[in-house]
Design an enzyme around this catalytic site. Structure first.
Site, PDB file in Angstrom:
ATOM      1  N   ASP A  86     -13.685  -9.658   5.001  1.00  0.00           N
ATOM      2  CA  ASP A  86     -14.398  -8.520   4.650  1.00  0.00           C
ATOM      3  C   ASP A  86     -14.999  -8.031   4.609  1.00  0.00           C
ATOM      4  OD1 ASP A  86     -14.086  -5.468   4.624  1.00  0.00           O
ATOM      5  OD2 ASP A  86     -13.095  -5.182   3.004  1.00  0.00           O
TER       6      ASP A  86
ATOM      7  N   THR B 205      -1.333  -7.658   1.584  1.00  0.00           N
ATOM      8  CA  THR B 205       0.645  -7.436   1.458  1.00  0.00           C
ATOM      9  C   THR B 205       1.306  -6.895   2.578  1.00  0.00           C
ATOM     10  OG1 THR B 205       0.844  -6.307   0.247  1.00  0.00           O
ATOM     11  CG2 THR B 205      -0.003  -8.200  -0.969  1.00  0.00           C
TER      12      THR B 205
ATOM     13  N   HIS C 232      -5.089   5.193  -1.936  1.00  0.00           N
ATOM     14  CA  HIS C 232      -6.176   3.930  -1.707  1.00  0.00           C
ATOM     15  C   HIS C 232      -6.669   4.365  -3.094  1.00  0.00           C
ATOM     16  CE1 HIS C 232      -9.695   1.541  -0.026  1.00  0.00           C
ATOM     17  NE2 HIS C 232      -8.500   1.425   0.033  1.00  0.00           N
TER      18      HIS C 232
ATOM     19  N   ASN D 249      -2.374   0.311  -2.670  1.00  0.00           N
ATOM     20  CA  ASN D 249      -1.930   1.299  -1.857  1.00  0.00           C
ATOM     21  C   ASN D 249      -0.425   1.923  -2.133  1.00  0.00           C
ATOM     22  OD1 ASN D 249      -3.866   1.387   1.016  1.00  0.00           O
ATOM     23  ND2 ASN D 249      -3.373  -0.523   0.157  1.00  0.00           N
TER      24      ASN D 249
ATOM     25  N   ARG E 101      -1.728   8.038   1.714  1.00  0.00           N
ATOM     26  CA  ARG E 101      -1.856   6.569   1.443  1.00  0.00           C
ATOM     27  C   ARG E 101      -2.514   7.186   0.385  1.00  0.00           C
ATOM     28  NH1 ARG E 101      -4.983   1.681   2.674  1.00  0.00           N
ATOM     29  NH2 ARG E 101      -6.051   3.169   4.347  1.00  0.00           N
TER      30      ARG E 101
ATOM     31  N   GLU F 103     -10.296 -11.158   2.639  1.00  0.00           N
ATOM     32  CA  GLU F 103      -9.159 -10.662   2.346  1.00  0.00           C
ATOM     33  C   GLU F 103      -7.269 -11.570   2.267  1.00  0.00           C
ATOM     34  OE1 GLU F 103     -10.655  -6.824   1.842  1.00  0.00           O
ATOM     35  OE2 GLU F 103      -8.845  -5.974   1.313  1.00  0.00           O
TER      36      GLU F 103
END
Lengths: 512, 66
Positions: free
Chosen positions: A87, A95, A238, A151, A236, A92
Protein backbone atom coordinates in the site's frame (compact mmCIF):
# COMPACT_ATOMS: atom_id res chain seq x y z
CA UNK A 1 -29.67 -3.68 20.29
CA UNK A 2 -26.17 -2.96 19.06
CA UNK A 3 -24.87 -4.99 16.13
CA UNK A 4 -22.23 -7.64 16.79
CA UNK A 5 -18.92 -5.80 16.55
CA UNK A 6 -17.18 -7.52 13.65
CA UNK A 7 -13.74 -5.96 13.63
CA UNK A 8 -10.23 -6.06 12.17
CA UNK A 9 -6.91 -4.20 11.92
CA UNK A 10 -4.81 -3.05 8.96
CA UNK A 11 -1.14 -2.49 9.75
CA UNK A 12 1.33 -0.69 7.48
CA UNK A 13 4.92 -1.51 8.38
CA UNK A 14 7.87 0.83 7.95
CA UNK A 15 10.43 -0.68 5.55
CA UNK A 16 14.11 -0.04 4.81
CA UNK A 17 16.67 -1.80 2.65
CA UNK A 18 20.24 -2.05 3.87
CA UNK A 19 23.37 -2.74 1.78
CA UNK A 20 21.64 -1.79 -1.45
CA UNK A 21 19.49 0.97 -2.89
CA UNK A 22 15.91 0.02 -3.37
CA UNK A 23 12.69 1.96 -3.51
CA UNK A 24 10.36 1.13 -0.62
CA UNK A 25 7.78 -0.01 -3.18
CA UNK A 26 10.18 -2.60 -4.58
CA UNK A 27 11.30 -3.69 -1.10
CA UNK A 28 7.67 -4.08 -0.03
CA UNK A 29 6.83 -6.06 -3.17
CA UNK A 30 9.79 -8.36 -2.59
CA UNK A 31 8.46 -9.11 0.91
CA UNK A 32 4.89 -9.82 -0.22
CA UNK A 33 6.00 -11.92 -3.17
CA UNK A 34 8.57 -13.82 -1.12
CA UNK A 35 5.80 -14.88 1.25
CA UNK A 36 2.91 -15.35 -1.18
CA UNK A 37 5.11 -17.17 -3.69
CA UNK A 38 6.61 -19.50 -1.11
CA UNK A 39 3.23 -20.49 0.18
CA UNK A 40 1.44 -20.43 -3.19
CA UNK A 41 -0.84 -17.73 -1.79
CA UNK A 42 -0.73 -15.50 -4.83
CA UNK A 43 -4.47 -15.24 -5.34
CA UNK A 44 -5.26 -11.84 -6.85
CA UNK A 45 -7.26 -9.21 -5.07
CA UNK A 46 -10.45 -8.10 -6.83
CA UNK A 47 -10.79 -4.29 -6.84
CA UNK A 48 -14.31 -4.23 -8.30
CA UNK A 49 -16.00 -3.14 -5.07
CA UNK A 50 -13.46 -0.64 -3.79
CA UNK A 51 -14.84 2.86 -3.26
CA UNK A 52 -12.46 4.61 -0.87
CA UNK A 53 -13.56 8.01 -2.22
CA UNK A 54 -17.15 7.68 -0.98
CA UNK A 55 -17.89 9.92 1.99
CA UNK A 56 -20.02 8.65 4.90
CA UNK A 57 -21.65 12.06 5.20
CA UNK A 58 -23.12 11.59 1.73
CA UNK A 59 -21.13 14.31 -0.05
CA UNK A 60 -17.61 14.95 -1.27
CA UNK A 61 -15.61 18.12 -0.62
CA UNK A 62 -14.26 19.76 -3.75
CA UNK A 63 -10.72 19.95 -2.45
CA UNK A 64 -10.69 16.51 -0.90
CA UNK A 65 -8.09 14.10 -2.15
CA UNK A 66 -9.60 10.66 -2.01
CA UNK A 67 -7.21 7.76 -1.64
CA UNK A 68 -6.32 6.05 -4.87
CA UNK A 69 -6.62 2.33 -5.34
CA UNK A 70 -3.38 0.97 -6.65
CA UNK A 71 -4.10 -2.16 -8.61
CA UNK A 72 -0.67 -2.86 -10.07
CA UNK A 73 1.23 -3.75 -6.92
CA UNK A 74 1.81 -7.03 -5.13
CA UNK A 75 -1.43 -8.07 -3.60
CA UNK A 76 -2.58 -11.39 -2.24
CA UNK A 77 -5.22 -13.07 -0.17
CA UNK A 78 -4.08 -15.61 2.41
CA UNK A 79 -5.65 -18.86 3.56
CA UNK A 80 -6.36 -17.33 6.97
CA UNK A 81 -8.66 -14.85 5.24
CA UNK A 82 -6.22 -11.91 5.54
CA UNK A 83 -4.99 -9.60 2.78
CA UNK A 84 -1.25 -8.99 2.37
CA UNK A 85 -0.22 -6.30 -0.09
CA UNK A 86 1.79 -3.20 -0.92
CA UNK A 87 0.00 0.00 0.00
CA UNK A 88 1.74 3.16 -1.24
CA UNK A 89 5.29 2.38 -0.15
CA UNK A 90 4.69 -0.04 2.72
CA UNK A 91 3.91 -3.71 3.19
CA UNK A 92 0.47 -3.90 4.74
CA UNK A 93 -1.49 -6.72 6.33
CA UNK A 94 -5.23 -6.57 6.92
CA UNK A 95 -6.44 -9.15 9.39
CA UNK A 96 -9.45 -11.23 8.40
CA UNK A 97 -12.80 -10.10 9.80
CA UNK A 98 -12.94 -11.14 13.46
CA UNK A 99 -15.81 -11.47 15.89
CA UNK A 100 -13.89 -10.55 19.07
CA UNK A 101 -10.99 -8.39 20.25
CA UNK A 102 -9.03 -11.50 21.25
CA UNK A 103 -9.20 -12.79 17.69
CA UNK A 104 -8.06 -9.41 16.33
CA UNK A 105 -5.01 -9.66 18.60
CA UNK A 106 -4.44 -13.23 17.41
CA UNK A 107 -4.52 -12.24 13.72
CA UNK A 108 -2.52 -9.06 14.26
CA UNK A 109 0.11 -11.25 15.90
CA UNK A 110 -0.17 -13.74 13.01
CA UNK A 111 0.49 -10.73 10.76
CA UNK A 112 3.74 -10.08 12.65
CA UNK A 113 4.75 -13.70 12.09
CA UNK A 114 3.96 -13.35 8.37
CA UNK A 115 6.14 -10.22 8.18
CA UNK A 116 9.00 -12.00 9.99
CA UNK A 117 8.72 -15.00 7.66
CA UNK A 118 8.65 -12.64 4.65
CA UNK A 119 11.88 -10.95 5.80
CA UNK A 120 13.51 -14.33 6.35
CA UNK A 121 12.55 -15.59 2.89
CA UNK A 122 13.32 -12.33 1.07
CA UNK A 123 16.69 -11.91 2.77
CA UNK A 124 17.64 -15.51 1.95
CA UNK A 125 17.27 -14.57 -1.73
CA UNK A 126 19.38 -11.40 -1.44
CA UNK A 127 23.20 -11.30 -1.66
CA UNK A 128 25.26 -11.21 1.55
CA UNK A 129 25.03 -7.95 3.51
CA UNK A 130 21.84 -7.00 1.69
CA UNK A 131 18.81 -6.89 3.94
CA UNK A 132 15.20 -5.70 4.04
CA UNK A 133 14.05 -4.70 7.52
CA UNK A 134 10.55 -3.77 8.71
CA UNK A 135 9.26 -1.79 11.69
CA UNK A 136 5.82 -1.99 13.26
CA UNK A 137 5.57 1.72 14.05
CA UNK A 138 3.81 4.77 12.62
CA UNK A 139 6.34 7.49 11.90
CA UNK A 140 9.91 8.06 10.74
CA UNK A 141 10.49 10.97 13.14
CA UNK A 142 10.70 13.36 10.17
CA UNK A 143 7.04 14.10 9.62
CA UNK A 144 6.11 11.04 7.56
CA UNK A 145 3.44 8.82 9.03
CA UNK A 146 1.81 5.54 8.06
CA UNK A 147 -1.17 3.95 9.67
CA UNK A 148 -2.57 1.19 11.77
CA UNK A 149 -6.28 1.31 11.00
CA UNK A 150 -9.11 -0.41 12.81
CA UNK A 151 -12.49 -1.35 11.34
CA UNK A 152 -15.77 -1.93 13.14
CA UNK A 153 -19.21 -2.94 11.94
CA UNK A 154 -21.87 -0.39 12.91
CA UNK A 155 -25.52 0.04 11.99
CA UNK A 156 -26.23 2.16 8.90
CA UNK A 157 -29.26 3.66 10.65
CA UNK A 158 -27.12 5.31 13.33
CA UNK A 159 -26.69 8.99 12.32
CA UNK A 160 -23.04 9.43 11.37
CA UNK A 161 -22.70 12.87 12.98
CA UNK A 162 -23.75 11.50 16.37
CA UNK A 163 -21.39 8.56 16.02
CA UNK A 164 -18.51 10.89 15.10
CA UNK A 165 -19.09 13.30 18.00
CA UNK A 166 -19.11 10.64 20.71
CA UNK A 167 -16.43 8.33 19.36
CA UNK A 168 -14.08 11.33 19.09
CA UNK A 169 -14.14 11.63 22.89
CA UNK A 170 -12.96 8.03 23.17
CA UNK A 171 -10.32 8.42 20.44
CA UNK A 172 -8.78 11.48 22.13
CA UNK A 173 -8.65 9.94 25.60
CA UNK A 174 -7.95 6.25 24.86
CA UNK A 175 -4.41 7.29 23.89
CA UNK A 176 -3.40 6.93 27.55
CA UNK A 177 -3.45 3.13 27.17
CA UNK A 178 -3.30 2.72 23.36
CA UNK A 179 -0.29 4.96 22.70
CA UNK A 180 2.97 3.35 21.60
CA UNK A 181 5.13 6.27 22.76
CA UNK A 182 7.42 8.52 20.73
CA UNK A 183 10.69 10.34 21.33
CA UNK A 184 10.29 13.96 20.18
CA UNK A 185 7.60 15.68 18.18
CA UNK A 186 6.73 16.10 14.50
CA UNK A 187 4.14 18.83 14.81
CA UNK A 188 5.14 21.66 12.49
CA UNK A 189 4.88 24.61 14.84
CA UNK A 190 6.77 22.97 17.70
CA UNK A 191 10.11 24.45 18.60
CA UNK A 192 13.00 22.04 18.33
CA UNK A 193 13.21 19.77 21.37
CA UNK A 194 10.02 21.25 22.85
CA UNK A 195 8.73 17.73 23.45
CA UNK A 196 11.14 15.04 24.60
CA UNK A 197 8.67 12.18 24.88
CA UNK A 198 4.97 11.77 24.12
CA UNK A 199 2.34 9.07 24.54
CA UNK A 200 1.26 8.60 20.91
CA UNK A 201 3.10 8.01 17.64
CA UNK A 202 0.23 9.47 15.63
CA UNK A 203 -1.19 12.45 17.57
CA UNK A 204 1.10 14.96 15.80
CA UNK A 205 -0.55 14.19 12.46
CA UNK A 206 -4.22 15.03 13.04
CA UNK A 207 -5.42 18.37 11.73
CA UNK A 208 -9.18 17.98 11.27
CA UNK A 209 -12.08 16.69 13.36
CA UNK A 210 -13.74 14.80 10.52
CA UNK A 211 -13.01 14.10 6.84
CA UNK A 212 -12.23 11.73 4.03
CA UNK A 213 -8.46 12.01 3.73
CA UNK A 214 -6.03 9.56 5.27
CA UNK A 215 -2.69 10.86 3.95
CA UNK A 216 -2.96 14.65 4.34
CA UNK A 217 -4.95 16.87 6.73
CA UNK A 218 -5.77 13.70 8.61
CA UNK A 219 -9.09 13.74 10.46
CA UNK A 220 -9.77 12.18 13.90
CA UNK A 221 -12.89 10.57 12.41
CA UNK A 222 -12.46 9.23 8.90
CA UNK A 223 -15.60 9.35 6.76
CA UNK A 224 -14.63 6.73 4.18
CA UNK A 225 -17.92 5.02 3.34
CA UNK A 226 -16.84 1.68 1.93
CA UNK A 227 -18.70 -0.94 3.94
CA UNK A 228 -17.48 -4.06 2.08
CA UNK A 229 -20.86 -5.57 3.00
CA UNK A 230 -24.56 -4.78 2.60
CA UNK A 231 -24.56 -0.96 2.42
CA UNK A 232 -28.24 -0.70 3.30
CA UNK A 233 -27.68 -2.30 6.69
CA UNK A 234 -24.11 -1.59 7.67
CA UNK A 235 -21.29 0.87 7.93
CA UNK A 236 -17.65 -0.03 8.42
CA UNK A 237 -16.20 2.61 10.74
CA UNK A 238 -12.66 3.09 9.42
CA UNK A 239 -10.51 4.29 12.33
CA UNK A 240 -7.21 5.96 11.47
CA UNK A 241 -6.18 7.59 14.79
CA UNK A 242 -4.58 4.55 16.41
CA UNK A 243 -0.93 3.60 16.91
CA UNK A 244 0.45 0.21 15.93
CA UNK A 245 1.03 -1.63 19.21
CA UNK A 246 3.75 -4.09 20.12
CA UNK A 247 1.88 -5.02 23.33
CA UNK A 248 -0.87 -7.53 22.66
CA UNK A 249 -2.74 -6.24 25.71
CA UNK A 250 -2.69 -2.70 24.30
CA UNK A 251 -4.22 -3.94 21.03
CA UNK A 252 -6.76 -5.94 23.04
CA UNK A 253 -7.75 -2.84 25.04
CA UNK A 254 -7.79 -0.63 21.94
CA UNK A 255 -10.16 -2.89 20.00
CA UNK A 256 -12.12 -4.11 23.02
CA UNK A 257 -12.92 -0.72 24.53
CA UNK A 258 -13.70 0.83 21.14
CA UNK A 259 -16.09 -2.03 20.28
CA UNK A 260 -17.94 -1.52 23.55
CA UNK A 261 -18.08 2.27 23.15
CA UNK A 262 -19.49 1.90 19.62
CA UNK A 263 -22.17 -0.47 20.93
CA UNK A 264 -23.04 2.06 23.65
CA UNK A 265 -23.38 4.80 21.04
CA UNK A 266 -25.65 2.56 18.92
CA UNK A 267 -27.84 1.91 21.97
CA UNK A 268 -27.89 5.51 23.19
CA UNK A 269 -25.87 4.64 26.29
CA UNK A 270 -22.86 6.94 25.79
CA UNK A 271 -22.74 9.80 28.36
CA UNK A 272 -24.05 12.76 26.32
CA UNK A 273 -22.12 15.36 28.33
CA UNK A 274 -18.75 13.89 27.27
CA UNK A 275 -18.13 15.99 24.16
CA UNK A 276 -14.69 17.52 23.83
CA UNK A 277 -14.35 21.18 22.91
CA UNK A 278 -11.56 21.36 20.31
CA UNK A 279 -10.62 17.70 19.92
CA UNK A 280 -7.80 18.33 17.42
CA UNK A 281 -5.78 20.28 19.98
CA UNK A 282 -6.88 17.90 22.72
CA UNK A 283 -5.33 14.97 20.78
CA UNK A 284 -1.92 16.61 21.17
CA UNK A 285 -2.55 17.81 24.71
CA UNK A 286 -3.28 14.25 25.84
CA UNK A 287 -0.35 12.81 23.90
CA UNK A 288 2.13 15.26 25.45
CA UNK A 289 0.86 14.91 29.00
CA UNK A 290 2.72 11.92 30.40
CA UNK A 291 1.49 12.83 33.90
CA UNK A 292 -2.09 12.47 32.57
CA UNK A 293 -3.06 15.45 34.74
CA UNK A 294 -3.86 18.23 32.26
CA UNK A 295 -7.48 19.31 31.96
CA UNK A 296 -9.41 19.08 28.71
CA UNK A 297 -12.39 21.37 28.16
CA UNK A 298 -15.73 19.77 27.44
CA UNK A 299 -18.33 21.55 25.34
CA UNK A 300 -20.42 22.19 28.47
CA UNK A 301 -17.51 24.12 29.94
CA UNK A 302 -16.39 21.49 32.44
CA UNK A 303 -12.70 20.65 32.74
CA UNK A 304 -11.63 17.01 33.03
CA UNK A 305 -8.41 15.06 32.61
CA UNK A 306 -8.11 12.26 30.05
CA UNK A 307 -8.12 9.76 32.92
CA UNK A 308 -11.28 11.24 34.43
CA UNK A 309 -13.03 11.10 31.06
CA UNK A 310 -11.93 7.48 30.57
CA UNK A 311 -13.23 6.54 34.04
CA UNK A 312 -16.59 8.14 33.18
CA UNK A 313 -16.79 6.19 29.88
CA UNK A 314 -15.82 2.99 31.73
CA UNK A 315 -18.49 3.55 34.40
CA UNK A 316 -21.11 4.08 31.68
CA UNK A 317 -19.86 0.88 30.00
CA UNK A 318 -20.21 -1.08 33.26
CA UNK A 319 -23.75 0.26 33.65
CA UNK A 320 -24.48 -0.65 30.01
CA UNK A 321 -23.20 -4.17 30.68
CA UNK A 322 -25.45 -4.49 33.75
CA UNK A 323 -28.52 -3.29 31.84
CA UNK A 324 -28.04 -4.67 28.32
CA UNK A 325 -25.22 -7.22 28.56
CA UNK A 326 -22.27 -7.30 26.18
CA UNK A 327 -23.32 -9.99 23.72
CA UNK A 328 -22.33 -7.64 20.91
CA UNK A 329 -18.64 -8.20 21.80
CA UNK A 330 -18.95 -11.80 23.07
CA UNK A 331 -19.08 -14.85 20.83
CA UNK A 332 -19.80 -18.53 21.36
CA UNK A 333 -16.04 -19.13 21.45
CA UNK A 334 -15.37 -16.16 23.74
CA UNK A 335 -18.43 -15.83 25.98
CA UNK A 336 -16.62 -13.69 28.61
CA UNK A 337 -14.94 -11.27 26.22
CA UNK A 338 -16.95 -8.22 27.33
CA UNK A 339 -16.43 -8.96 31.02
CA UNK A 340 -12.70 -9.42 30.49
CA UNK A 341 -12.40 -6.16 28.57
CA UNK A 342 -14.17 -4.23 31.33
CA UNK A 343 -11.95 -5.77 34.03
CA UNK A 344 -8.74 -5.04 32.17
CA UNK A 345 -9.97 -1.52 31.35
CA UNK A 346 -10.60 -0.78 35.05
CA UNK A 347 -7.34 -2.39 36.14
CA UNK A 348 -5.45 -0.30 33.59
CA UNK A 349 -7.07 3.04 34.48
CA UNK A 350 -6.51 2.32 38.18
CA UNK A 351 -2.84 1.59 37.50
CA UNK A 352 -2.48 4.72 35.38
CA UNK A 353 -3.93 6.77 38.26
CA UNK A 354 -1.06 5.43 40.36
CA UNK A 355 1.78 6.27 38.01
CA UNK A 356 1.38 3.20 35.80
CA UNK A 357 2.77 0.56 38.20
CA UNK A 358 1.13 -2.75 37.28
CA UNK A 359 0.77 -1.76 33.62
CA UNK A 360 4.45 -1.44 32.68
CA UNK A 361 4.12 -4.83 30.99
CA UNK A 362 0.93 -4.04 29.05
CA UNK A 363 1.11 -0.41 27.94
CA UNK A 364 3.60 0.34 25.18
CA UNK A 365 4.30 3.99 25.93
CA UNK A 366 5.09 3.16 29.56
CA UNK A 367 7.36 0.24 28.67
CA UNK A 368 9.21 2.31 26.06
CA UNK A 369 9.51 5.29 28.43
CA UNK A 370 11.04 3.13 31.17
CA UNK A 371 13.63 1.83 28.74
CA UNK A 372 14.48 5.25 27.35
CA UNK A 373 14.68 6.91 30.77
CA UNK A 374 16.88 4.13 32.14
CA UNK A 375 19.25 4.23 29.16
CA UNK A 376 19.43 8.01 29.22
CA UNK A 377 20.20 8.03 32.94
CA UNK A 378 22.80 5.27 32.74
CA UNK A 379 24.68 6.95 29.89
CA UNK A 380 24.00 10.54 30.98
CA UNK A 381 22.55 11.50 27.58
CA UNK A 382 20.91 14.73 26.46
CA UNK A 383 17.15 14.32 25.73
CA UNK A 384 17.75 14.82 22.01
CA UNK A 385 20.56 12.24 21.73
CA UNK A 386 20.20 10.13 18.57
CA UNK A 387 20.61 6.96 20.63
CA UNK A 388 17.25 7.60 22.30
CA UNK A 389 15.56 7.93 18.91
CA UNK A 390 17.30 4.73 17.83
CA UNK A 391 15.89 2.98 20.91
CA UNK A 392 12.44 4.25 19.94
CA UNK A 393 12.76 2.80 16.41
CA UNK A 394 14.19 -0.47 17.61
CA UNK A 395 11.31 -0.99 20.03
CA UNK A 396 9.37 -1.74 16.81
CA UNK A 397 12.11 -3.59 14.83
CA UNK A 398 10.59 -6.79 13.42
CA UNK A 399 13.88 -8.71 13.50
CA UNK A 400 13.96 -11.30 16.25
CA UNK A 401 16.86 -10.40 18.52
CA UNK A 402 16.76 -6.72 17.56
CA UNK A 403 13.23 -5.92 18.75
CA UNK A 404 13.43 -4.13 22.10
CA UNK A 405 9.76 -4.59 23.04
CA UNK A 406 10.54 -8.32 23.15
CA UNK A 407 12.95 -7.54 25.97
CA UNK A 408 10.49 -5.59 28.11
CA UNK A 409 8.64 -8.68 29.39
CA UNK A 410 5.32 -7.59 27.91
CA UNK A 411 2.44 -9.82 29.01
CA UNK A 412 1.35 -12.20 26.28
CA UNK A 413 -2.21 -13.00 25.30
CA UNK A 414 -1.34 -15.27 22.39
CA UNK A 415 0.98 -18.28 22.43
CA UNK A 416 3.58 -18.78 19.71
CA UNK A 417 1.80 -21.98 18.67
CA UNK A 418 -1.54 -20.20 18.22
CA UNK A 419 0.08 -17.36 16.25
CA UNK A 420 1.67 -19.92 13.92
CA UNK A 421 -1.64 -21.71 13.38
CA UNK A 422 -3.43 -18.40 12.74
CA UNK A 423 -0.99 -17.66 9.91
CA UNK A 424 -2.86 -20.21 7.80
CA UNK A 425 -6.19 -20.92 9.56
CA UNK A 426 -9.10 -18.45 9.35
CA UNK A 427 -11.26 -17.30 12.27
CA UNK A 428 -14.45 -19.33 12.40
CA UNK A 429 -17.15 -16.84 13.35
CA UNK A 430 -17.23 -14.58 10.27
CA UNK A 431 -17.30 -14.90 6.47
CA UNK A 432 -13.47 -14.97 6.62
CA UNK A 433 -13.92 -18.68 7.37
CA UNK A 434 -15.58 -19.26 3.97
CA UNK A 435 -12.90 -17.22 2.17
CA UNK A 436 -10.05 -18.97 3.95
CA UNK A 437 -11.45 -22.45 3.41
CA UNK A 438 -12.04 -21.87 -0.31
CA UNK A 439 -8.43 -20.68 -0.64
CA UNK A 440 -7.14 -23.67 1.33
CA UNK A 441 -9.15 -26.23 -0.63
CA UNK A 442 -9.19 -24.87 -4.18
CA UNK A 443 -6.58 -22.11 -4.63
CA UNK A 444 -6.03 -23.00 -8.30
CA UNK A 445 -9.71 -22.35 -9.07
CA UNK A 446 -10.03 -18.99 -7.25
CA UNK A 447 -9.47 -16.25 -9.85
CA UNK A 448 -9.75 -13.39 -7.39
CA UNK A 449 -11.09 -12.54 -3.98
CA UNK A 450 -11.93 -9.53 -1.88
CA UNK A 451 -13.79 -8.80 1.34
CA UNK A 452 -17.28 -9.34 -0.02
CA UNK A 453 -16.90 -11.81 -2.89
CA UNK A 454 -14.96 -14.71 -4.36
CA UNK A 455 -14.67 -15.46 -8.06
CA UNK A 456 -14.17 -19.07 -9.19
CA UNK A 457 -13.11 -20.37 -12.58
CA UNK A 458 -14.47 -23.90 -12.45
CA UNK A 459 -13.28 -24.60 -15.99
CA UNK A 460 -16.74 -25.11 -17.39
CA UNK A 461 -18.65 -22.06 -18.55
CA UNK A 462 -18.39 -18.51 -17.21
CA UNK A 463 -16.62 -17.31 -14.07
CA UNK A 464 -18.74 -17.83 -10.97
CA UNK A 465 -18.98 -14.95 -8.52
CA UNK A 466 -19.95 -15.76 -4.94
CA UNK A 467 -21.08 -12.59 -3.14
CA UNK A 468 -20.59 -12.46 0.64
CA UNK A 469 -22.48 -9.37 1.72
CA UNK A 470 -23.09 -10.56 5.29
CA UNK A 471 -19.96 -10.51 7.50
CA UNK A 472 -21.60 -12.84 10.02
CA UNK A 473 -22.51 -15.51 7.46
CA UNK A 474 -20.14 -17.96 5.84
CA UNK A 475 -19.05 -19.04 9.32
CA UNK A 476 -17.77 -22.46 10.27
CA UNK A 477 -21.13 -23.33 11.84
CA UNK A 478 -22.97 -22.37 8.63
CA UNK A 479 -20.61 -23.85 6.03
CA UNK A 480 -18.86 -26.83 7.63
CA UNK A 481 -21.38 -29.33 6.21
CA UNK A 482 -21.23 -27.62 2.82
CA UNK A 483 -17.44 -28.03 2.68
CA UNK A 484 -17.73 -31.65 3.79
CA UNK A 485 -20.24 -32.41 1.06
CA UNK A 486 -18.26 -30.78 -1.77
CA UNK A 487 -15.05 -32.24 -3.19
CA UNK A 488 -14.67 -29.81 -6.11
CA UNK A 489 -15.39 -26.10 -6.58
CA UNK A 490 -17.97 -27.05 -9.23
CA UNK A 491 -19.85 -29.00 -6.58
CA UNK A 492 -19.66 -25.96 -4.30
CA UNK A 493 -21.00 -23.71 -7.03
CA UNK A 494 -23.84 -26.13 -7.74
CA UNK A 495 -24.62 -26.58 -4.05
CA UNK A 496 -24.89 -22.79 -3.72
CA UNK A 497 -27.31 -22.65 -6.64
CA UNK A 498 -24.87 -20.69 -8.79
CA UNK A 499 -25.36 -22.43 -12.12
CA UNK A 500 -25.42 -19.08 -13.86
CA UNK A 501 -23.01 -16.19 -13.81
CA UNK A 502 -25.68 -13.46 -13.62
CA UNK A 503 -26.03 -13.43 -9.89
CA UNK A 504 -25.86 -9.82 -8.93
CA UNK A 505 -28.99 -10.01 -6.82
CA UNK A 506 -27.88 -13.14 -5.06
CA UNK A 507 -27.14 -12.94 -1.35
CA UNK A 508 -25.31 -15.73 0.37
CA UNK A 509 -27.85 -15.35 3.18
CA UNK A 510 -30.49 -16.71 0.78
CA UNK A 511 -28.71 -20.02 0.74
CA UNK A 512 -27.14 -20.57 4.12
CA UNK B 1 -9.75 -21.83 13.96
CA UNK B 2 -8.68 -24.95 15.69
CA UNK B 3 -10.00 -26.21 18.98
CA UNK B 4 -6.53 -25.56 20.35
CA UNK B 5 -6.52 -21.86 19.55
CA UNK B 6 -9.97 -21.43 20.89
CA UNK B 7 -9.04 -23.06 24.14
CA UNK B 8 -5.87 -21.15 24.68
CA UNK B 9 -7.07 -17.71 23.68
CA UNK B 10 -10.54 -17.80 25.17
CA UNK B 11 -9.25 -16.90 28.58
CA UNK B 12 -7.28 -13.66 28.49
CA UNK B 13 -5.08 -13.38 31.51
CA UNK B 14 -7.08 -10.68 33.26
CA UNK B 15 -6.85 -10.35 37.00
CA UNK B 16 -10.12 -9.18 38.57
CA UNK B 17 -9.73 -5.73 40.08
CA UNK B 18 -10.92 -6.62 43.57
CA UNK B 19 -8.23 -9.28 43.73
CA UNK B 20 -5.57 -6.89 42.55
CA UNK B 21 -6.05 -4.63 45.55
CA UNK B 22 -5.13 -7.52 47.82
CA UNK B 23 -2.11 -8.23 45.76
CA UNK B 24 0.00 -5.16 46.41
CA UNK B 25 2.84 -7.38 47.56
CA UNK B 26 2.73 -9.50 44.44
CA UNK B 27 2.67 -6.35 42.36
CA UNK B 28 5.73 -5.00 44.13
CA UNK B 29 7.50 -8.28 43.50
CA UNK B 30 6.54 -8.06 39.83
CA UNK B 31 7.84 -4.51 39.68
CA UNK B 32 11.13 -5.67 41.24
CA UNK B 33 11.41 -8.43 38.64
CA UNK B 34 10.73 -6.00 35.82
CA UNK B 35 13.42 -3.71 37.21
CA UNK B 36 15.95 -6.53 37.42
CA UNK B 37 15.17 -7.52 33.83
CA UNK B 38 15.57 -3.92 32.70
CA UNK B 39 18.96 -3.73 34.44
CA UNK B 40 20.04 -6.89 32.62
CA UNK B 41 18.88 -5.47 29.30
CA UNK B 42 20.79 -2.23 29.90
CA UNK B 43 23.96 -4.25 30.46
CA UNK B 44 23.76 -5.82 27.01
CA UNK B 45 21.76 -3.28 25.02
CA UNK B 46 24.75 -1.74 23.26
CA UNK B 47 25.29 -5.04 21.45
CA UNK B 48 21.67 -4.98 20.22
CA UNK B 49 21.51 -1.31 19.22
CA UNK B 50 22.44 -0.19 15.72
CA UNK B 51 26.15 0.60 15.73
CA UNK B 52 25.89 4.18 14.52
CA UNK B 53 22.70 5.53 16.05
CA UNK B 54 22.97 8.92 14.37
CA UNK B 55 23.34 7.44 10.85
CA UNK B 56 20.59 4.93 11.52
CA UNK B 57 18.14 7.55 12.77
CA UNK B 58 18.95 9.95 9.92
CA UNK B 59 18.61 7.28 7.25
CA UNK B 60 15.29 5.97 8.56
CA UNK B 61 13.07 7.86 6.11
CA UNK B 62 9.64 6.61 5.08
CA UNK B 63 7.09 7.69 2.57
CA UNK B 64 3.74 8.61 4.07
CA UNK B 65 1.27 5.79 3.81
CA UNK B 66 -2.42 4.97 4.15
Amino acid sequence: MALPKVCGIETEYGVISRGFDSSPIVASSVLVNAYAGAFKQNIQWDFGDETPDRDARGFALEDAFPPEVETHMANSVLTNGARYYVDHAHPEISTPECRTATEVVLYDRAGEEIIKESMKRANALLPDLHEIITYKNNSDGKGNSYGCHENYLVARELPFGQLATFITTHFVTRQIYCGSGKVGSEFLTDKADAVTYQISQRADFFEEEIGLETTIRRPIVNTRDEPHCDPDKYRRLHVIVGDANMSEYATYLKVGTTSIVLAMIEDGAFPPQLIIDGPVNAMRTVSRDISMSKAIRLSNGELKTSLEIQFLILEAAEKYDAECGLDCVNSDDFPLEGTNILLLWRETLTNLSNGGVGSFDTIDWLAKMRLINAYQEKNDLAPNDARLKALDLQYHDMRTGKNLSDRMNLRRLITQGDADIARTEPPQSTRAFFRGMCLQRWPEFVVSANWDCLIFDVGDGPLRRIPMMEPLKGTRALTEDLFKSCSTPMELVLALGLEHSELTSFRISDVF
Amino acid sequence: MSEKIRKSVSNPEVTPVEVIEDLALVKNAQAENLKADLDNLLDEIDSILETNAEDFVNSYVQKGGE
